[in-house]
Design a protein around this motif. Structure first.
Motif, PDB file in Angstrom:
ATOM      1  N   GLY A 156       0.774  -1.095  -0.039  1.00 17.53           N
ATOM      2  CA  GLY A 156      -0.043   0.044  -0.037  1.00 17.53           C
ATOM      3  C   GLY A 156       0.835   1.291  -0.024  1.00 17.53           C
ATOM      4  O   GLY A 156       1.729   1.312   0.679  1.00 17.53           O
ATOM      5  N   VAL A 157       0.433   2.236  -0.755  1.00 19.43           N
ATOM      6  CA  VAL A 157       1.110   3.628  -0.903  1.00 19.43           C
ATOM      7  C   VAL A 157      -0.127   4.477  -0.639  1.00 19.43           C
ATOM      8  O   VAL A 157      -0.910   4.759  -1.443  1.00 19.43           O
ATOM      9  N   ALA A 158       0.318   5.566   0.207  1.00 17.52           N
ATOM     10  CA  ALA A 158      -0.717   6.848   0.473  1.00 17.52           C
ATOM     11  C   ALA A 158       0.299   8.004   0.596  1.00 17.52           C
ATOM     12  O   ALA A 158       1.077   7.940   0.692  1.00 17.52           O
ATOM     13  N   LEU A 159      -0.601   8.985   0.115  1.00 18.32           N
ATOM     14  CA  LEU A 159       0.191  10.169  -0.193  1.00 18.32           C
ATOM     15  C   LEU A 159      -0.304  11.150   0.753  1.00 18.32           C
ATOM     16  O   LEU A 159       0.368  12.379   0.947  1.00 18.32           O
ATOM     17  N   ALA A 160      -1.144  11.030   1.630  1.00 24.02           N
ATOM     18  CA  ALA A 160      -1.531  11.768   2.656  1.00 24.02           C
ATOM     19  C   ALA A 160      -1.921  10.982   4.257  1.00 24.02           C
ATOM     20  O   ALA A 160      -2.607   9.762   4.033  1.00 24.02           O
ATOM     21  N   PRO A 161      -1.717  11.420   5.384  1.00 25.42           N
ATOM     22  CA  PRO A 161      -1.950  10.613   6.535  1.00 25.42           C
ATOM     23  C   PRO A 161      -3.853  10.422   6.454  1.00 25.42           C
ATOM     24  O   PRO A 161      -4.406  11.030   5.953  1.00 25.42           O
ATOM     25  N   HIS A 162      -4.016   9.275   7.198  1.00 24.54           N
ATOM     26  CA  HIS A 162      -5.363   8.970   7.254  1.00 24.54           C
ATOM     27  C   HIS A 162      -6.244   8.767   5.919  1.00 24.54           C
ATOM     28  O   HIS A 162      -7.465   9.237   5.815  1.00 24.54           O
ATOM     29  N   THR A 163      -5.531   8.130   4.896  1.00 25.37           N
ATOM     30  CA  THR A 163      -6.048   8.088   3.636  1.00 25.37           C
ATOM     31  C   THR A 163      -5.881   6.483   3.293  1.00 25.37           C
ATOM     32  O   THR A 163      -5.093   6.037   3.805  1.00 25.37           O
ATOM     33  N   ALA A 164      -7.122   6.018   2.536  1.00 20.85           N
ATOM     34  CA  ALA A 164      -6.952   4.652   2.061  1.00 20.85           C
ATOM     35  C   ALA A 164      -5.583   4.423   1.121  1.00 20.85           C
ATOM     36  O   ALA A 164      -5.494   5.359   0.283  1.00 20.85           O
ATOM     37  N   PRO A 165      -4.917   3.495   1.304  1.00 23.02           N
ATOM     38  CA  PRO A 165      -3.751   3.313   0.377  1.00 23.02           C
ATOM     39  C   PRO A 165      -4.210   2.667  -0.954  1.00 23.02           C
ATOM     40  O   PRO A 165      -5.226   1.997  -1.160  1.00 23.02           O
ATOM     41  N   CYS A 166      -3.382   3.359  -1.775  1.00 26.45           N
ATOM     42  CA  CYS A 166      -3.402   2.372  -3.234  1.00 26.45           C
ATOM     43  C   CYS A 166      -2.659   1.314  -3.047  1.00 26.45           C
ATOM     44  O   CYS A 166      -1.545   1.119  -2.372  1.00 26.45           O
ATOM     45  N   GLN A 167      -2.786   0.284  -3.838  1.00 21.32           N
ATOM     46  CA  GLN A 167      -1.988  -1.103  -3.980  1.00 21.32           C
ATOM     47  C   GLN A 167      -1.375  -1.096  -5.248  1.00 21.32           C
ATOM     48  O   GLN A 167      -1.728  -0.942  -6.316  1.00 21.32           O
ATOM     49  N   VAL A 168      -0.004  -0.734  -4.993  1.00 15.56           N
ATOM     50  CA  VAL A 168       0.784  -0.936  -6.099  1.00 15.56           C
ATOM     51  C   VAL A 168       1.873  -2.316  -6.202  1.00 15.56           C
ATOM     52  O   VAL A 168       2.172  -2.877  -5.026  1.00 15.56           O
ATOM     53  N   GLY A 169       1.602  -3.044  -7.251  1.00 21.62           N
ATOM     54  CA  GLY A 169       2.230  -4.418  -7.594  1.00 21.62           C
ATOM     55  C   GLY A 169       3.745  -4.053  -8.079  1.00 21.62           C
ATOM     56  O   GLY A 169       3.958  -3.012  -8.945  1.00 21.62           O
ATOM     57  N   LEU A 170       4.491  -5.057  -7.919  1.00 26.10           N
ATOM     58  CA  LEU A 170       5.749  -5.088  -8.355  1.00 26.10           C
ATOM     59  C   LEU A 170       5.639  -5.192 -10.008  1.00 26.10           C
ATOM     60  O   LEU A 170       5.126  -6.018 -10.707  1.00 26.10           O
ATOM     61  N   ASP A 171       6.546  -4.398 -10.689  1.00 26.39           N
ATOM     62  CA  ASP A 171       6.574  -4.473 -12.160  1.00 26.39           C
ATOM     63  C   ASP A 171       7.024  -5.789 -12.649  1.00 26.39           C
ATOM     64  O   ASP A 171       6.341  -6.356 -13.862  1.00 26.39           O
ATOM     65  N   SER A 172       7.864  -6.417 -12.316  1.00 27.83           N
ATOM     66  CA  SER A 172       8.345  -7.643 -12.749  1.00 27.83           C
ATOM     67  C   SER A 172       9.363  -8.285 -11.546  1.00 27.83           C
ATOM     68  O   SER A 172       9.675  -7.849 -10.527  1.00 27.83           O
ATOM     69  N   GLY A 173       9.640  -9.574 -12.020  1.00 25.23           N
ATOM     70  CA  GLY A 173      10.693 -10.376 -11.024  1.00 25.23           C
ATOM     71  C   GLY A 173       9.736 -11.050  -9.784  1.00 25.23           C
ATOM     72  O   GLY A 173       8.557 -10.783  -9.833  1.00 25.23           O
ATOM     73  N   PRO A 174      10.310 -11.802  -9.067  1.00 28.17           N
ATOM     74  CA  PRO A 174       9.764 -12.284  -8.002  1.00 28.17           C
ATOM     75  C   PRO A 174       9.306 -11.548  -6.885  1.00 28.17           C
ATOM     76  O   PRO A 174       9.687 -10.349  -6.824  1.00 28.17           O
ATOM     77  N   PRO A 175       8.365 -12.231  -5.993  1.00 24.67           N
ATOM     78  CA  PRO A 175       8.150 -11.389  -4.779  1.00 24.67           C
ATOM     79  C   PRO A 175       9.391 -10.842  -3.947  1.00 24.67           C
ATOM     80  O   PRO A 175      10.625 -11.409  -4.049  1.00 24.67           O
TER      81      PRO A 175
END
Length: 198
Positions: A156-175
């Motif tokens: 999860g990535v949020a740009l401001a406190p107390h906001t729901a995070p965006c879900q960002v996936g890895l571009d490539s490669g293993p976890p």
């Protein structure tokens, strides 16, 4: 059904659709997964993020998720690093004056944010013109915690406190293995090399 009743039902449907739309915040994910609010871990709902502040003379809009495209990938060198990039996909210039580093949420509940690396502060506010990119490095674990944590393919990535995070996936490669208890993140940087110094 009378005309008045039919009109009333259509009006209720329109209101319900509009209300549902207000609860969503866009997040453009450039990677291989995620890209929507609400994690598979079913994070608790957060208040709707505030609208970008109106610009004052000489100022810019605050960067908002719907204006941006996110990418993330694990790095082999330096070790225990993940690079997060964010590109302004809108036609307006924005900045990170209000929140100068990404609020990363790596734990299962996605409530705890990763602490920032203080000395990585670039001093100047990072501003993104349309098409420009900013960078941040996630140090996935502390020196004594290598091998701990779980492998993740999105976070999860949020740009401001107390906001729901965006879900960002890895571009490539293993976890990537991440220890949410010892991970740290840099401030946003204007250059990739500056982000990778940490």
């Amino acid at each position: 059904m009378t005309y008045a009743a039919a009109t009333g039902r259509r009006l209720i449907a329109v209101v319900l659709l509009a209300t549902a739309g207000l609860s969503l915040t866009a997040c453009h994910d450039g990677g291989g997964g995620g890209g929507r609010l609400g994690a598979p871990t079913r994070a608790a709902p957060a208040p709707r993020p505030p609208a970008p502040r109106p610009p004052s003379p000489g100022a810019h809009l605050a960067c908002a998720p719907e204006m941006l495209g996110f990418h993330a990938r694990g790095l082999r060198h330096p070790a225990r690093r993940m690079l997060l990039t964010v590109t302004n996909a809108s036609d307006r210039t924005c900045d990170f004056a209000a929140q100068r580093y990404p609020l990363l949420r790596l734990d299962a509940e996605q409530r705890t944010t990763v602490p920032v690396i203080g000395p990585s502060d670039p001093v100047t506010v990072i501003t993104l013109a349309p098409g420009r990119t900013a960078y941040a490095t996630l140090v996935t674990s502390g020196p004594g915690a290598q091998g701990r944590g779980e492998k993740i393919s999105q976070f999860g990535v949020a740009l401001a406190p107390h906001t729901a995070p965006c879900q960002v996936g890895l571009d490539s490669g293993p976890p990537v293995r991440v220890d949410p208890h010892s991970a740290t993140v840099t401030y946003w940087q204007s250059r990739r090399e500056a982000a990778l110094n940490w």
